[in-house]
Scaffold this active site. Sequence first.
Site, PDB file in Angstrom:
ATOM      1  CD  GLU A  39      -9.556  17.125  36.709  1.00  0.00           C
ATOM      2  OE1 GLU A  39      -9.757  16.241  35.852  1.00  0.00           O
ATOM      3  OE2 GLU A  39     -10.087  17.130  37.827  1.00  0.00           O
ATOM      4  NE  ARG A 265      -6.742   8.656  27.208  1.00  0.00           N
ATOM      5  CZ  ARG A 265      -7.099   9.751  27.867  1.00  0.00           C
ATOM      6  NH1 ARG A 265      -8.096  10.497  27.428  1.00  0.00           N
ATOM      7  NH2 ARG A 265      -6.489  10.095  28.962  1.00  0.00           N
ATOM      8  CE  LYS A 275      -4.321  14.094  34.465  1.00  0.00           C
ATOM      9  NZ  LYS A 275      -4.874  15.433  34.370  1.00  0.00           N
TER      10      LYS A 275
HETATM   11  P1  ATP Z   1      -5.693  11.173  32.657  1.00  0.00           P
HETATM   12  O1  ATP Z   1      -6.598   9.999  32.541  1.00  0.00           O
HETATM   13  O2  ATP Z   1      -4.249  10.815  32.485  1.00  0.00           O
HETATM   14  O3  ATP Z   1      -5.943  11.983  33.889  1.00  0.00           O
HETATM   15  P2  ATP Z   1      -7.125  13.162  31.274  1.00  0.00           P
HETATM   16  O4  ATP Z   1      -7.628  13.130  29.885  1.00  0.00           O
HETATM   17  O5  ATP Z   1      -8.099  13.108  32.385  1.00  0.00           O
HETATM   18  O6  ATP Z   1      -6.023  12.074  31.397  1.00  0.00           O
HETATM   19  P3  ATP Z   1      -6.529  15.931  31.354  1.00  0.00           P
HETATM   20  O7  ATP Z   1      -5.605  16.671  32.239  1.00  0.00           O
HETATM   21  O8  ATP Z   1      -7.959  16.155  31.512  1.00  0.00           O
HETATM   22  O9  ATP Z   1      -6.190  14.398  31.513  1.00  0.00           O
HETATM   23  O10 ATP Z   1      -6.082  16.099  29.844  1.00  0.00           O
HETATM   24  C1  ATP Z   1      -5.736  17.305  29.205  1.00  0.00           C
HETATM   25  C2  ATP Z   1      -5.758  17.050  27.736  1.00  0.00           C
HETATM   26  O11 ATP Z   1      -4.817  16.033  27.392  1.00  0.00           O
HETATM   27  C3  ATP Z   1      -7.123  16.569  27.280  1.00  0.00           C
HETATM   28  O12 ATP Z   1      -7.480  17.265  26.109  1.00  0.00           O
HETATM   29  C4  ATP Z   1      -6.898  15.106  27.016  1.00  0.00           C
HETATM   30  O13 ATP Z   1      -7.750  14.654  26.022  1.00  0.00           O
HETATM   31  C5  ATP Z   1      -5.433  15.045  26.616  1.00  0.00           C
HETATM   32  N1  ATP Z   1      -4.856  13.731  26.908  1.00  0.00           N
HETATM   33  C6  ATP Z   1      -4.803  13.107  28.103  1.00  0.00           C
HETATM   34  N2  ATP Z   1      -4.259  11.880  27.975  1.00  0.00           N
HETATM   35  C7  ATP Z   1      -3.950  11.726  26.662  1.00  0.00           C
HETATM   36  C8  ATP Z   1      -3.379  10.675  25.883  1.00  0.00           C
HETATM   37  N3  ATP Z   1      -3.000   9.522  26.446  1.00  0.00           N
HETATM   38  N4  ATP Z   1      -3.228  10.877  24.554  1.00  0.00           N
HETATM   39  C9  ATP Z   1      -3.592  12.042  23.989  1.00  0.00           C
HETATM   40  N5  ATP Z   1      -4.144  13.052  24.653  1.00  0.00           N
HETATM   41  C10 ATP Z   1      -4.328  12.912  25.973  1.00  0.00           C
HETATM   42 MG    MG Z   2      -9.177  14.001  33.642  1.00  0.00          MG
END
Ligand code: ATP
Ligand code: MG
Length: 562
Positions: A39, A265, A275
């Site tokens: 995202e 994760r 983020k």
């Molecule tokens: P955040 O909470 O940091 O915003 P998010 O999952 O909302 O993380 P996205 O940009 O939606 O962030 O994530 C893109 C991809 O990266 C998704 O498939 C997510 O599952 C993966 N991802 C995000 N954080 C992690 C993590 N700590 N370990 C493994 N994969 C991750």
């Molecule tokens: Mg997200």
Amino acid sequence: MAENTTAMAQNFIHDFIDEDLAAGGAYEGKRVHTRFPPEPNGYLHIGHAKAIYVDFGTAAKYGGICNLRMDDTNPTKEDEEYVDAIKEDIHWLGYDWEDRFYFASDYFEEMYRFAVELIRAGKAYVCQLTPEELSANRGDINTPAVSPYRDRPIEESLDLFQRMRAGEFPDGAMTLRAKIDLASGNFNLRDPALYRIKHMAHHRTGNDWCIYPMYDFAHPLEDALEGITHSLCTMEFEAHRPLYDWVVENVSIPYHKPRQIEFARLGINYTVMSKRKLRQLVEEGKVSGWDDPRMPTLCGMRRRGYTPASIRAFSEQIGVAKADSTVEYSFLEHCLRADLDDTARRVMAVLRPVKCTITNYPEGQSETFVLDDHPKHPEMGTHTVTFSRNLYIEAEDFMEEPVKKYKRLSPNGLECRLRGAYIIRCTGCVRDENGNVTEVLCEYDPNSRGGDPADGRKIRGAAIHWVDAATAVDAEVRLYDNLFSDPEPDAAGKNFMDCLNPDSLEVLTGCKVEAALADAQFPESYQFMRQGYFCVDNRDSRPDALVFNRAVSLKDSFKAGK
Ligand code: ATP
Ligand code: MG
């Protein structure tokens, strides 16, 4: 894909894919097709690097392909700035989506059509419960949810949904809900919302829309529209999988079902990995920006001196599993050290300098030494350092009254070796009126020229690093420690902002580095002998005002099997 991309070991995801490919059916003749769907609401962090590794690495393992898709269905915090940064970070890691770059927002019109299709099929309805009423009517494990709008006529829902789109209603006034099962033990299936009203400009579609699809509706559609075969995501989506499957099964996309597979994760101690939290650190000025070298963001790690190879090696070695686990920060450092030990040129830099005068070396004389860039890689070449009567050494390499077992310079007769140059012996020191040592006095042995064991002499003292005062270059050096002093700043009951390490940054000015470093360029890392691995700061360094970041120290605190 970068040639040096690490081969991926078999994991449970690959077992599932093998099963699918062996079963044929919908997968018959299909190429494995994955996607990485960030995202664009912030910069990528090391957790994303794991997902990138899993998504792109799995496709590569099967000779398949991986899309890059901006999952921009929520206008709240999305911005174009992040889109470019995300692309840069993925390329930096060594992965490429070629021409398969997509925006989820490009599918808004199609998504809307699928929603209308569901309403027509009696599988979705417009619900006028307010957000408060919705949660009050969710029911519990023994009580089904309730919606008085569930059985409204299809025509009425079609009309309202169209008017939702036209902007007739305020935020929160109604939602489009899937008609699945109000009594389901899985609350995600209790007629989940598919669309909500949000009068807000989107970074790409502007004000074209005031209704936006929910993640659980949008994501499976995006995957199916792009022909994804395996949708790899993190564990929090496991309970959403039945809804994911429901969506792809109930829309008319002429494509077999993409299979969602969840993995754990990545969490790392002494840092936070969301983020939202990283943004808070930036916005409250706790760090200098998203690329602050203490941040677990890829841009921060890059600036600090992390190499793409070290992050890929880290991602490979931590493995892929379903069970959550926290990886030691020291393991990340271990992976960087392992890479740089092999690739970084060895140079000398004095971080906390004190003058050292070789009193029996003729004034005005000077000579050069040719030193190997890397002890194990002669092919990396050599560089030249100058030597004269006036040097700088590390202040801590001298002690007038040595503590027990001190093996460095002190006026006790112990011989030390100046790395690559001569054996010296300390004769005393000069102090200023406050008693601070301003100069260390030594004598050298002219017969010991030729550097380390070339002269065959064994001495008891340490080999210390030095630079020639006549040619040394001034530099600022920034040393970093963990951003948080608490190993679990994210743990329940803690406010991560209270766990910051007040000593995470130490700035040393007036450091003296050898002349060859005047031309140092980011992103090349150097081993400053006995100090660690350092890299020019790509933001603040200037040719006439060098700034180096310490990527990692030499001492490895990671214990295998811990
Ligand atoms: P955040 O909470 O940091 O915003 P998010 O999952 O909302 O993380 P996205 O940009 O939606 O962030 O994530 C893109 C991809 O990266 C998704 O498939 C997510 O599952 C993966 N991802 C995000 N954080 C992690 C993590 N700590 N370990 C493994 N994969 C991750
Ligand atoms: Mg997200």
